[in-house]
Structures are given as structure tokens and as C-alpha cells.
Design an enzyme around this catalytic site. Structure first.
Site, PDB file in Angstrom:
ATOM      1  N   GLY A  51      89.163 -70.424 -90.767  1.00  0.00           N
ATOM      2  CA  GLY A  51      87.944 -69.633 -90.587  1.00  0.00           C
ATOM      3  C   GLY A  51      88.221 -68.178 -90.237  1.00  0.00           C
TER       4      GLY A  51
ATOM      5  N   ASP B 159      87.561 -53.331 -95.495  1.00  0.00           N
ATOM      6  CA  ASP B 159      86.854 -53.523 -94.225  1.00  0.00           C
ATOM      7  C   ASP B 159      87.371 -52.572 -93.130  1.00  0.00           C
ATOM      8  OD1 ASP B 159      85.243 -55.421 -92.252  1.00  0.00           O
ATOM      9  OD2 ASP B 159      87.271 -55.245 -91.473  1.00  0.00           O
TER      10      ASP B 159
ATOM     11  N   LYS C  12      85.527 -49.223 -90.979  1.00  0.00           N
ATOM     12  CA  LYS C  12      85.571 -49.021 -89.525  1.00  0.00           C
ATOM     13  C   LYS C  12      86.176 -47.665 -89.178  1.00  0.00           C
ATOM     14  CE  LYS C  12      85.789 -53.988 -88.931  1.00  0.00           C
ATOM     15  NZ  LYS C  12      86.665 -55.161 -88.872  1.00  0.00           N
TER      16      LYS C  12
END
Ligand SMILES: NC(=O)c1ccc[n+]([C@@H]2O[C@H](COP(=O)([O-])OP(=O)(O)OC[C@H]3O[C@@H](n4cnc5c(N)ncnc54)[C@H](OP(=O)(O)O)[C@@H]3O)[C@@H](O)[C@H]2O)c1
Length: 420
Positions: free
Chosen positions: A182, A196, A200
Site C-alpha cells: 500500500g 509528485d 511539492k
């Protein structure tokens, strides 16, 4: 909470990983005086942990509900999130969001809407989950020059790199394990390709330096091409490979930003940031270096940052964006170079990559793990060839942290460029 104060009524848009994490934290702390009054989701058929009547399928209804004191937007659709958040800000509403992709793309517009319409947007959860880095930059370091803000901003790729280092396994099995645990999405492109952490870095640039960067113009290189040989070679030199997102003030005062794999030694606090953890190093002119480490994702850690924003919104906090007034010039790739490590399992393909990156054939080196290359590479070349590098499984990492002027790097390269 003041016992005479009525509870703050929250409209929660999105009830996935973060939405449920936030909801759970609020439920566990009734003393905070918060109540999640309405929840909006998308799917009418998904099984829910709360009764069906708690959910609305029309997020727009929450925007216009006068009974709600503020909104929490935690959906997984950046375009829809922008539509909802900008509509809420146009009404002067208070909003907390965790959507980094939306923020990175639309921050100038969202800042303008706050100024024009009086609403407030906070988004601590969007960068490094539970680590309070945005508020630290925006509030605490708002008037201290920063030399650099850098770190590991993506837990999924860090998990893969850590597991490869622990097991000597290759990228594929480590990624499959991260997905099974996960820690990585089914479609890993945004995380493994460093898109990603680029979002940021763009968000932090607004608070650390007052500059609004276009994410498309920031160089991001991922780890799709990393192999067991790269990890082993780095380890043989006492280093680990980490994906480091960096904002750096250059000697001429300009600010640059890039996100690439980097060989990190134990002298850096990032060396010990393993698995799904994130870490941020702030290098302030007068305070010196500081280091923040914590969980960058997950329902409770991210929900905790959303909760901190909700409580801050209640207190009337707004980001100051204090550095905007005297923002430095931005120099993203032009005239800059990094000392690069380049590898590909096929030596013929690697030779061709050297021509793309304008590295001489003497840059090739061979050790017991195979062939690789090192040498100074202009950021403009890396940027120009970034899609081909990704598509062809080429692995590129920085050997040193801060980019240097291209001319200086090339002059230095007249000597021999060693891995360390
Ligand atoms: N997961 C993390 O650890 C983490 C960390 C930091 C930031 N974030 C950011 O937080 C946001 C949410 O991430 P997540 O992991 O919680 O996503 P998620 O588990 O996929 O959940 C998304 C939720 O949004 C709902 N949704 C989607 N479109 C909607 C719409 N148009 N109207 C109403 N609801 C809608 C979905 O509804 P259904 O339930 O009906 O499908 C679902 O409940 C993203 O922007 C993500 O980048 C996540």
C-alpha cells in the site's frame, strides 16, 4: 476549545484515504469542538463505513451551504478540486486541501483569489504529509534568507529504493512489494517518475522564496531506470540513492529547482530517511541547518495535517507569502550543470546516451557491477532529453547536491570525475 463556542461545522469533500483519516481523528477528539456536518463523495455504489444518508453526491451543494463554517477538500481529481476550491474561495470561504497536483498547477490563481475575495486556503497536508514544512517556511522563516530547502518528498519511491538496498533486489520486485504494502499506487508513474515530489517542490518555492514556478519547467528525473547495480555501486561508496527535491539559492542570488535521484552520504540527514518516510532539510542564513522527518502519506498522518489546518483556519491563520514582494529571479536550467551518474544495462545504449548528454566517451567506467558513466551534464541537456531518458530506462543521478554554473563544472571536468 471555549465551551461556550458552538462546534465548528465542517464540509468534507472526499472520503478516501485522507478523508477517512481526517474524519477518524476528529471523531476521536470531541474536545476539539469540531463536527463533520456533511460529506461529499463521487460513487453512489461504493460500500461506506458510515450510513448512506451521511453522504452527498453533489460536492457543489456543500460549497453553497451556509450551515458550514469551512470546507476540507481531499478528492483525487486535480481538475475538479481546482473547480471546487476556486469556487469556494470566490465566495470568501475557508478551505483546507491536500491536493498537491492542483496547487502546483494553480497556486498563483489561488493566491490571487484569496487576496481578491477574502477567503483562505491552507494546504499543509499537500507537502510531506504530516511534516509541518509549509507553515515553518511561511510563518517561522518568512524573513530569514534560505540557502536551500531540499529533501525526500515522496515516500513511495523512497520505499522502493530502501527495499532495493536492503535486499539487493531489482526495481520491479521492489515496486511490486511497495504496491502490495500500500505504499505505491497501482499506476506508479507520478511517484516513481518524480512528478509528485516536483509538485511539492513547486509549492514550497512559493513559501521559501516567493516564486511561482511552472511545474512543467522544473526538471524531474525518476527512478524507473534504477537497477540493483546502481544501488550496489552507491553502497560500495558508502552512499544511498535517494530522490532529492531541491530548491537552491545560487551564488548570483537566483533560485533554482530540480528533482532528481542523488547519491547521498551519511553526512546528510537524508541518508537515514528510509522506507515510506519523508525528510526536509532547511538551510537558513542565520539559524543554520534544520531537519524535519516524518510520515509523508497515509490516512492518519495526512489527516493530522489537515486537522492542523482546520484548527488554524478557526484561529484566522492565513499564509503570508511574505517573500513574494522581493522574489528573486529564477534560473531553472540555463547555464547550470550537475555532476551526473548515468547508467543503462546495455553498453551500446549507454554510449548513445552519452552523446545526448554531451559527455565524452572517456566518461564511461567499468567495475564489477558493469558499465556506467560520470561527468558534468548541463541541466539544459537533461531537460531536453528527459522524456527519452525516461522512455529508454536510463538512470541518471546527481553525484553532488547543488547545481553549479555549467562553465565551472566543465572546467572541473577536465580532470577525472570519480564516483565519489
Ligand atoms: N493518500 C495520501 O497519503 C495522501 C497524502 C498527501 C496528499 N494526498 C492528497 O489528498 C487527496 C486525496 O487523496 P486520497 O489518497 O484520500 O484519495 P482516494 O483515497 O482516492 O479518495 C478520493 C476521494 O475523493 C472522492 N471524490 C473524487 N472525485 C470527487 C468528486 N468530484 N466529488 C466528491 N468526491 C469525489 C472519492 O469518492 P468515492 O469514495 O466515491 O470514490 C474518494 O472518496 C489527493 O489530492 C492526494 O494527492 C494524499
Amino acid at each position: 476549545m471555549n465551551p461556550t463556542q458552538p462546534p465548528l461545522r465542517i464540509g468534507l469533500i472526499g472520503f478516501g484515504c485522507v478523508g477517512q483519516g481526517f474524519y477518524d481523528i476528529v471523531q476521536r477528539q470531541p474536545e476539539l469542538g469540531l463536527t463533520v456536518t456533511r460529506i461529499a463523495v463521487k460513487s453512489p455504489t461504493k460500500p461506506r463505513t458510515l450510513p448512506a444518508e451521511r453522504f452527498s453526491l453533489q460536492a457543489d451543494d456543500l460549497l453553497t451551504d451556509p450551515e458550514l463554517d469551512l470546507l476540507v477538500e481531499v478528492i483525487d481529481d486535480a481538475a475538479e478540486a481546482f473547480r471546487l476550491v476556486s469556487a469556494a474561495l470566490r465566495q470568501g470561504r475557508r478551505v483546507a486541501t491536500a491536493n498537491k497536483a492542483m496547487l502546483a498547477r494553480h497556486l498563483p490563481e489561488l493566491v490571487r483569489l484569496q487576496a481578491e475575495c477574502g477567503g483562505t486556503l491552507l494546504y499543509e497536508a499537500a507537502v510531506c504529509g504530516s511534516i509541518p514544512v509549509i507553515r515553518t517556511l511561511d510563518q517561522y522563516f518568512s524573513h530569514e534568507p534560505l540557502r536551500a530547502v531540499s529533501g525526500i518528498f515522496n515516500g513511495s519511491s523512497n520505499y522502493v529504493l530502501t527495499r532495493m538496498g536492503e535486499d539487493g533486489s531489482d526495481y520491479g520486485p521492489a515496486l511490486a512489494e511497495a504496491q502490495a504494502q500500500g505504499f505505491a499506487e497501482t499506476d506508479p508513474a507520478l511517484d516513481m517518475g518524480a512528478f509528485d515530489p516536483r509538485s511539492k517542490a513547486v509549492i514550497l518555492a512559493a513559501h521559501a522564496y516567493g516564486v511561482f514556478l511552472n511545474p512543467e519547467q522544473v526538471l524531474n528525473l525518476g527512478i524507473e531506470g534504477v537497477g540493483a547495480a546502481d544501488i550496489a555501486r552507491a553502497a560500495a561508496h558508502g552512499r544511498k540513492i535517494k530522490v532529492v527535491a531541491g530548491l537552491y539559492r545560487l551564488p548570483d542570488g537566483c533560485v533554482t529547482a530540480l528533482v532528481t535521484p542523488q547519491l547521498v552520504g551519511p553526512e546528510s540527514p537524508l541518508y537515514a530517511v528510509d522506507r515510506e518516510f519523508n525528510g526536509v532539510v532547511l538551510e537558513a542564513e542565520f539559524a543554520g541547518a534544520q531537519f524535519l522527518r516524518g510520515r509523508g502519506a497515509g490516512g492518519h498522518p495526512t489527516g493530522s495535517a489537515v486537522l492542523a489546518d482546520v484548527l488554524a483556519l478557526r484561529r484566522g491563520l492565513r499564509y503570508g507569502y511574505a517573500r513574494q514582494a522581493a522574489a528573486p529571479a529564477v534560473q531553472l536550467t540555463q547555464g547550470l550543470a550537475v555532476e551526473a551518474y548515468v547508467s543503462h544495462p546495455d553498453v551500446g545504449a549507454l554510449r548513445e546516451v552519452l552523446t545526448w548528454l554531451e559527455l565524452p566517451p572517456e566518461s564511461l567506467r567499468t567495475d564489477e557491477h558493469g558499465t556506467y558513466a560520470t561527468g558534468p551534464v548541463a541541466l539544459e541537456q537533461l531537460f531536453a532529453w528527459r522524456k527519452e531518458l525516461r522512455a529508454n530506462g536510463v538512470f541518471v543521478a546527481r553525484l553532488h547536491e547543488v547545481p553549479t554554473a555549467a562553465a565551472a563544472a566543465h572546467a572541473w571536468a577536465q580532470g577525472t570525475a570519480e564516483l565519489v
